[in-house]
Design an enzyme around this catalytic site. Structure first.
Site, PDB file in Angstrom:
ATOM      1  N   CYS A 123       0.801  -1.230   0.000  1.00  0.00           N
ATOM      2  CA  CYS A 123       0.000   0.000   0.000  1.00  0.00           C
ATOM      3  C   CYS A 123       0.832   1.278   0.000  1.00  0.00           C
ATOM      4  CB  CYS A 123      -0.934   0.006   1.203  1.00  0.00           C
ATOM      5  SG  CYS A 123      -1.980  -1.457   1.302  1.00  0.00           S
ATOM      6  N   HIS A 380      -9.074   2.647  -2.735  1.00  0.00           N
ATOM      7  CA  HIS A 380      -7.655   2.407  -2.450  1.00  0.00           C
ATOM      8  C   HIS A 380      -7.042   1.556  -3.557  1.00  0.00           C
ATOM      9  CE1 HIS A 380      -3.967   1.291  -0.621  1.00  0.00           C
ATOM     10  NE2 HIS A 380      -4.387   0.266   0.104  1.00  0.00           N
ATOM     11  N   CYS A 410      -0.805   2.327   6.419  1.00  0.00           N
ATOM     12  CA  CYS A 410      -0.375   1.015   6.881  1.00  0.00           C
ATOM     13  C   CYS A 410       0.010   0.193   5.661  1.00  0.00           C
ATOM     14  CB  CYS A 410      -1.468   0.321   7.687  1.00  0.00           C
ATOM     15  SG  CYS A 410      -3.035   0.095   6.826  1.00  0.00           S
ATOM     16  N   GLY A 412       0.538  -3.830   4.137  1.00  0.00           N
ATOM     17  CA  GLY A 412       0.371  -5.260   4.286  1.00  0.00           C
ATOM     18  C   GLY A 412       1.679  -5.962   4.585  1.00  0.00           C
TER      19      GLY A 412
END
Length: 429
Positions: A123, A380, A410, A412
Site C-alpha cells: 500500500c 484504495h 499502513c 500489508g
C-alpha cells in the site's frame, strides 16, 4: 573537506542551520525556509478513482493508466521531456511490471533516454516511488524524475498471499503474513477495543467529507480527465468515454445507514469490519514530477510544493493497520516537528478500525485528517494511493492556504510509512 549541506536532510540539516543561526524555537518555521537543494514538485495530478469491476476504468489495463497519467505529466510540465531522466512506478498487482513501465514511459512521449523502474511495498508503493526519485535527486544521480502510482484492480485482481513453506508458517511473526487483510482489521478492533459504532461513525465522516468536497468542486485541480474504452454491460459494445470524476462516494451516508450493513468477516471476531467501513477496491493512477528547486527556478516552472522526506517502520503483521501510529511520530521526530505543527494529515483508510485507532492514539484533530474523504469513500488502488494522497494534500493545502502535510499508510505484511509535504503554491499563509 566538509560535507555539503546540499546532500543532507532531516535533523542533520536542521542542526547545521541552527548552529549557524543560533537557537530557533519554532521547528516548523525553520523547516519552511527554502533552499536551492530542496526536492520540489512541479506537477501533481491523478486520474479519477473508479470502482473496480463496475466503474468507468474497469476495462482500462494498468499500462493504459500509466500512459494516460504520464502523458498528462509530460503535457503539464512545460519542459522538454528529455530532461526527465527516470520514472519510478509504484505498483502491486500487475505481472511483468518492469516491461509495462518501460513501454508506458516510451508510449507516453518520453524519449529512449528516460529510464524506468518499478517498486512494490504494497500500500505504500506510491510513496516509495516518490522517495526513490527524491533520493536520486538528493544524491545527484538524476536531476529530474517522475514518481507514479498505478493500479488496475479490475484487470489485475488481488489473489491474496501466496502459500508459504512450513518453516515460514511455523515462525511466530512470519506466519502472520498469511492472515488476510480483513482478519488484520478485526485483530486491531479486538486488541484495541475499537467498537463497531466508532468504525461506522468514522466511515460516515469519510463519506460526508468526500461528498462536501465533490459538491464544492475541490478535487477538480487534482484530476486529469482520461479517455477510456468502456464496455457497456447492457449492449456488450465498447464506447469511448471521458472520465473526469471519482465515482465511489456514496452521497447521504450516515453512521446509522452503515450500521445496517452486515459483517464482511463474521468468522473473525469481533466481526466489526463491513463493506461500508473499509476501503473500496478501486482503479486509478497518480503522478508527481520532481526536481531540485535550483533546477525548477532555472527552467522557470512553477513550484507546487516540496517533498521533505519519508520513513518506514515495521510491526507485527497481524496488526499491520496501526502502522501510521508508529510511522508518523518517527517522521515528525526526524524533522523536529510535533503533530500540532501539521496542518493536514492524509492517512490511508484501509479499514475504519485502523483509522480510528491511529487518530485516537496520536490525538489528531479529526477535521485535519482526510478532509476530502479517504479510501473508505474514494477507494484504495494499492500502488496508486501513496502518490494520490500527496496530490490531494497539495491541492487541499493550497485551498486552505496552509503549508505542511503528513501522508501515511499502513502496509500489508506489517509495516507503516509516512512522509512530509510542504505546499508553496498559495498566498494565504
Amino acid at each position: 573537506m566538509a560535507k555539503s549541506t546540499s546532500t543532507m536532510t532531516g535533523k542533520r540539516r536542521l542542526d547545521i542551520i541552527m548552529n549557524q543561526l543560533g537557537p530557533v524555537p519554532d521547528g516548523k518555521k525553520l523547516l519552511l525556509q527554502p533552499s536551492p537543494s530542496d526536492v520540489v514538485i512541479t506537477v501533481a495530478t491523478r486520474t479519477p478513482l473508479t470502482k473496480a469491476k463496475k466503474g468507468a476504468l474497469k476495462n482500462t489495463a494498468v499500462e493504459e493508466l500509466l500512459i494516460a497519467i504520464l502523458s498528462a505529466v509530460r503535457e503539464k510540465s512545460g519542459i522538454d521531456p528529455a530532461l526527465v531522466q527516470d520514472v519510478c512506478v509504484g505498483n502491486v498487482l500487475a505481472t511483468d511490471q518492469a516491461y509495462l513501465a518501460r513501454a508506458a514511459v516510451l508510449t507516453a512521449g518520453f524519449p529512449e533516454t528516460t529510464a524506468s523502474s518499478v517498486c512494490n511495498r504494497f500500500c505504500s508503493s506510491g510513496l516509495l516511488a516518490i522517495q526513490s526519485i527524491a533520493n536520486q535527486i538528493i544524491t545527484g544521480a538524476i536531476e529530474v524524475g517522475v514518481a507514479v502510482g498505478a493500479e488496475s484492480m479490475s484487470t489485475t485482481p488481488d489473489n491474496g498471499s501466496p502459500a508459504m513453506n512450513e518453516k515460514i508458517n511455523a515462525h511466530r511473526l512470519a506466519g502472520q503474513i498469511q492472515q488476510p487483510m480483513g482478519q488484520t482489521s478485526e485483530n486491531v478492533a479486538a486488541e484495541f477495543n475499537i467498537s463497531r459504532a466508532k468504525m461506522d461513525q468514522y466511515a460516515a465522516e469519510s463519506f460526508q467529507f468526500a461528498e462536501k468536497a465533490q459538491r464544492e468542486g475541490w478535487p477538480a485541480d487534482e484530476i486529469t480527465p482520461v479517455s477510456v474504452h468502456f464496455k457497456d454491460p447492457a449492449t456488450g459494445q465498447y464506447e469511448t468515454r471521458i472520465v473526469s470524476a471519482d465515482d465511489g462516494v456514496r452521497f447521504g451516508t450516515t453512521a446509522e445507514s452503515l450500521a445496517k450493513i452486515r459483517s464482511a468477516f463474521p468468522q473473525w471476531p469481533p466481526g466489526h469490519t463491513t463493506g461500508g467501513n473499509a476501503s473500496q477496491i478501486t482503479d486509478g493512477a497518480a503522478a508527481v514530477l520532481l526536481m531540485r528547486r535550483s533546477k525548477a527556478e532555472k527552467l522557470g516552472v512553477p513550484i507546487l510544493g516540496r517533498f521533505v522526506g519519508a520513513t518506514v517502520v515495521g510491526l507485527e503483521p497481524r496488526i499491520m493497520g496501526i502502522g501510521p501510529s508508529l510511522a508518523i511520530p518517527k517522521i515528525l521526530d526526524q524533522f523536529n516537528l510535533s503533530t500540532s505543527d501539521v496542518d493536514l494529515f492524509e492517512i490511508n483508510e484501509a479499514f475504519a478500525s485502523m483509522a480510528v485507532y491511529c487518530v485516537e492514539k496520536l490525538g489528531l484533530d479529526r477535521a485535519k485528517v482526510n478532509p476530502r474523504g479517504g479510501a473508505i469513500a474514494l477507494g484504495h488502488p494499492l500502488g496508486c494511493t501513496g502518490v494520490r494522497q500527496v496530490v490531494t494534500a497539495l491541492s487541499e493545502l493550497r485551498r486552505q492556504g496552509k503549508r505542511l502535510a503528513v501522508t501515511s499508510m499502513c502496509v500489508g505484511t506489517g509495516m507503516g510509512m509516512a512522509g512530509i509535504i510542504i505546499s508553496e503554491n498559495n498566498s494565504k499563509y
